[in-house]
Design a protein around this motif. Sequence first.
Motif, short mmCIF file in Angstrom:
data_model
loop_
_atom_site.label_atom_id
_atom_site.label_comp_id
_atom_site.label_asym_id
_atom_site.label_seq_id
_atom_site.Cartn_x
_atom_site.Cartn_y
_atom_site.Cartn_z
N LYS A 168 -3.80 -3.64 0.63
CA LYS A 168 -5.07 -3.48 1.33
C LYS A 168 -5.58 -4.80 1.93
N ASN A 198 -8.74 -0.20 -4.68
CA ASN A 198 -8.07 -1.37 -4.10
C ASN A 198 -8.69 -1.86 -2.80
N GLY A 237 -1.62 8.36 0.56
CA GLY A 237 -2.86 9.03 0.17
C GLY A 237 -3.57 9.50 1.42
N ASP A 238 -4.40 8.61 2.00
CA ASP A 238 -5.04 8.91 3.28
C ASP A 238 -4.06 8.90 4.45
N GLY A 239 -2.98 8.16 4.30
CA GLY A 239 -1.98 8.11 5.37
C GLY A 239 -2.12 6.92 6.30
N CYS A 240 -2.98 5.97 5.95
CA CYS A 240 -3.20 4.82 6.83
C CYS A 240 -2.04 3.83 6.72
N ILE A 241 -1.53 3.62 5.50
CA ILE A 241 -0.41 2.66 5.35
C ILE A 241 0.79 3.15 6.14
N SER A 260 -4.89 5.54 -6.55
CA SER A 260 -4.97 4.99 -5.18
C SER A 260 -4.47 5.96 -4.12
N GLU A 283 1.39 -0.52 -9.88
CA GLU A 283 0.44 0.48 -10.36
C GLU A 283 1.03 1.86 -10.08
N THR A 321 2.94 -1.25 -3.25
CA THR A 321 1.67 -1.54 -2.59
C THR A 321 0.59 -2.17 -3.48
C1 PLP Z 1 -4.42 2.65 -0.62
C2 PLP Z 1 -3.18 2.64 -1.39
C3 PLP Z 1 -2.12 3.52 -1.11
C4 PLP Z 1 -2.20 4.62 -0.09
O1 PLP Z 1 -2.50 4.22 1.22
P1 PLP Z 1 -3.09 5.29 2.26
O2 PLP Z 1 -3.33 4.51 3.47
O3 PLP Z 1 -4.33 5.85 1.63
O4 PLP Z 1 -2.05 6.34 2.43
C5 PLP Z 1 -0.95 3.40 -1.85
N1 PLP Z 1 -0.84 2.49 -2.83
C6 PLP Z 1 -1.83 1.63 -3.13
C7 PLP Z 1 -1.63 0.66 -4.23
C8 PLP Z 1 -3.02 1.68 -2.42
O5 PLP Z 1 -4.02 0.84 -2.77
#
Ligand code: PLP
Length: 411
Positions: A114, A140, A241-245, A300, A347, A377
Amino acid sequence: MIPKAITGLQCHQCNWMVPADPFHYTCPKCGKNLDFIYDYELIGSSWSKLDLEQDPDRSSWRYLPLLPVKNAPEDTSIVVGGTPLVNLPKIAKAHGIAILQIKDDTRNPSGSLKDRATELCIQHAREQGKKTIVAASTGNAGSSLAALSAYHGVQSIIFAPASAPPAKLTQIRQHGAKLVPVDANYDTAFDLAFDWAKKHDHYSRNTGVNPILAEGKKTVALEIAEQRNWQAPDHVFIPVGDGCIISGVFKGFFDLVALGWIDHLPRLHAVQADGSAAIVDSLIRGGEISPVKANTVADSISVDQPRDGDKARRAILESGGLGFRISDQQILAAQQNLSASTGIFAEPAAATAYAGFLQASSQGIFQAGDQVVVLITGTGLKDIPNAQKNLVDIEPVTADMLSVEHYLGSD
Ligand SMILES: *Cc1c(COP(=O)(O)O)cnc(C)c1O
Ligand SMILES: [Zn+2]
């Protein structure tokens, strides 16, 4: 030269072109998420791989010509990005592939990927004349914003579920940010944070609805390509999760293909927890993404309604990637396996990507020459109670050699 390299932003849904200035979070026409559009010819005409080779800055700011801000901050010595790409030849061999590498983004200042988004977002907020940044977070994003706000000297307000791992909430407060621990889930915190920012004219670091964040996160893909000497891998496993990464990773590799610096996009595989799999479900089922009632140990990536779901789907489909669903039990097993075999303590959300790699391998998806990268991540040190779930309790050992020998089972 740098601002001119941005042609504008384009709506992901209706394709409407929006100027970069004044800045819009979402499409003024339909409200959907935007993408920054670059003039790659212009960028490529004044910036080269050789320039990068000669750049001593190891941080994500070495990619400034591909980032949508005018300047880098005055000081970048805290070093966001510049994380190692760890080779795992023994594990690669065991899975019958040529190369396995972990991109270890636990090694960012606040312990998660992040930071890449936050670092860019703080600079963008400054260039927009904003002094306070507001974010919703599962933990995070908030701890990242709190840490880097302290470093750069800006104010931040963070809305997070009160149930987030205590270490993450502590991190937020320790760095002096204002924490709003909402008695609700992430999705509710998200809406509250966005409305607060709007009402008070603060800058919003909410994922998905701010296109800056994916631009920051894309630097992880730029680094992977550069660390591999501009050879794209065949597969990248990404926790979603949200799909931004995953959208950001796609954008990074997309930029490099457009510049002609790599010759193909890797297949981007989305890995989600069983209890929070809205995006992967939509791939399996076909059609739109429907929200779920998220429930997983991997906090996360625990989201009901993915805020960057459409862009994530595009990243997966356009790169030829697949979706994987992992049970909480498999996530914790993969976390322990990764820690014990590589020295990298992830994590649960991050270990989910490694679980996806293991599942893909057992499904026979790889070919002999394949080169695979797994994106880790965030650090496991932020969530000790979940890591402990896979360990048996131990009692203190009496401090004499006989007891130690008995304990260790030596003969
Ligand atoms: C935020 C996060 C993700 C998921 O990222 P998204 O953009 O929400 O898909 C995965 N792993 C960790 C450790 C994160 O903090
Ligand atoms: Zn639109």
